[in-house]
Design an enzyme around this catalytic site. Sequence first.
Site, mmCIF file in Angstrom:
data_model
loop_
_atom_site.group_PDB
_atom_site.id
_atom_site.type_symbol
_atom_site.label_atom_id
_atom_site.label_comp_id
_atom_site.label_asym_id
_atom_site.label_seq_id
_atom_site.Cartn_x
_atom_site.Cartn_y
_atom_site.Cartn_z
ATOM 1 C CG ASP A 180 -1.778 1.281 1.386
ATOM 2 O OD1 ASP A 180 -2.892 1.162 0.670
ATOM 3 O OD2 ASP A 180 -1.409 1.781 2.128
ATOM 4 C CD GLU A 194 -1.930 2.027 -3.807
ATOM 5 O OE1 GLU A 194 -3.412 2.836 -3.707
ATOM 6 O OE2 GLU A 194 -1.553 2.368 -2.622
#
Length: 556
Positions: free
Chosen positions: A218, A286
Site C-alpha cells: 500500500d 501501489e
Amino acid sequence: MTLPAPVGTVGTVGAGVERPWWRDAVCYEIHPRSFADSDGDGIGDLPGATARLPYLRDLGVDAVWLTPFYPSPLADAGYDIADHTAVAPDLGTLGDFDTFAERAHALGLKVLVDLVPNHTSDAHPWFREALAAPAGGAVRDRYLFRPGRGVRGEEPPNDWRSAFGGPAWTRTRDGDWYLHLHAPEQPDLNWHHPDVVADFERILRFWLDHGVDGFRVDVAHALFKDPALPDAGPCQHQDPARNHLMPYYDREELHPLYRSWHALLAGHPAGPPGSVPPGERLLVAEAAVFDPARLARYVRPGEMGQSFNFAFLECPWEPAAIRAVVTESVDAMAAVGAPVTWVLSSHDAVRPVTRYGGGPAGARRARAAALLMLALPGTAYVYQGEELGLPQVELADDRLRDPVWRRSGGVERGRDGCRVPLPWEGGSPPYGFSSAPSADCWFPQPEGWEGLTADAERDDPGSMLELYRAALRLRRSGSARAVADGSALRLLSPPGASHLTFDRGDGLLCAVNFGPDPLQLPEGFGTAEVVLTSGRLAAEGRLPADTAVWLRRAEH
C-alpha cells in the site's frame, strides 16, 4: 473507414524467456467486508470468501488479492491496522485465513495480501505507547512527531496536506504534532527507525509461513519523507503528474528497502503445500507515480515484480490519451524488463461503467475497455464486481464511511460507492450477499440489480460476466499466451485516429473503436477470424463506436 498499415512497434516484453507466473497473470481483488457474508451479520468475511472461490476459478483468474482483513477500528476501510499479524474478529480467525489460502491453492489460485507499511492505526500498541510517553520521548521516534512552528508551537511543523483533505499534522495534548498523510487515525511510521524495518520483516515472514504468495504494498511511494520536512507548497494532491516532486513521495530511500524485501521473499523457506516456491513470490507496488520512467524504477530487477498503472485507470475514454498511456507504459516497463500491470478499477476508484459515462454508453465502453486491457501485454487486475458491470452507487449521506467525506467537509463523497456488497443471486437486496436485511449490511445495495447478479449473468452470452469469462479463457488457452504475452506490440492505427488497433506480433489483433463512425475491419489479414467482440458488429462486419474486437489471422 479502413485500418491503415502498421505504423510502429512498441518495446518488446520479454520474448522467449521463461517467466514466473505473475508476469502475465490476472489477479482478482476481494474487498472482504463487501464480498460474501457467511454468518448473517451483514459483513463479508473470510469463510464467505472461501465459499465463493470456485466462482473465481470458473471466472478464469490466476490469483486473488485480499484487501486488509486485520484488526482495525475501520477509520479507513481497514487500512488503519492495529495488529498486522492477526485477523479482525468480525472477519474470522487465523485458522479461517489458513483455510482460505489452502482452498485457493487447491483451486489453482495464488494468494496475495495487503501490506500497509506507511502507517498504522492510532490504536496500534506502538502509537498508544508513543502518546503515553512525554514529548521528545524515544518511543515516539517510531513515528514522525515534531514540535510545531510559531511562538508556542501552535502551528503545524510544515504545510503538508493529507491526501484525504485537511492538514497532514495533528497536535497531541502535550503540544507535539504527528504526521499522517491520510486520516489522523493513521499516523505515519518513521522508516529510518530500525524497529520499524525489523517489525515489517517479521510481518512478511509471518504471512509467508501462512501460505501467502505475494504482497500488494500500500502507498509504496510514500514510506520515506524528506528528513528536513520542507514545505511542499500549494496544490498538493491536485495534480498526480507532480506526485514525484512532493517531499513526501517517491524518495530514493525506497528502493534499497524494496530490494531487501525482494531478497527476504526469495530467501525465506517454502511455505505450506500449494504456495509458490520462494523464487516466484511477488511484491506489487501501489505507487501513485504517473511518470512512466519513475514508476518503472519500482520494478527493476531485484525490486518489485508489478506496479499498478494508475495512468491507465484514470485515463479518459479518448483514443489519443489511451494510445499515449499504452505506448509510454510499455516502453518504460520494457526498459527494465518488467510487465505492465493494467488496472481498470479498484476499491479506490469510480467503477468503469459510471466513469465512462454511465448508462448504456458507459456499459459499452466498459466492455470495450475490458477487452483492451486483457489484450495488452503484461498482467491485469480485476476488482470484484467489475466482471458484473456494476455501476457506482450513490449512498445516503448517513451511510458513508470514507474519511474523505468527513475530511472534505462533505464536498467529496469518497470511495464508498464502489464498495457496495456484491450481488450473487435473487431478485432483491441483499442479493445473496448475506442473510441479514439489506439495511443491516456493510453497505445497502440498490434496488434493480437483479439483472446484475452473478447468477443472472452466468451463461448469458450477452452479459459482462460471460465477456470476462470468454476473454480470460482465451488468455489461458493455447492462444492465451498470444493474447497476454506476445513478443512485441505493433501499433496499426496512426496518431490522431479515432480508434486504437494493435497486433501482438503473432497475428492476434485488437481493435477498439472510440467512434463516432463504424470502423471497417482490416483487409490484408488473410481470412482473419473474429475471436471475441465486446458488442455486435454492424453491417458488413464493421466495428461500432465504443466497441472492441479480437481477431486472429488464419495462418496463426
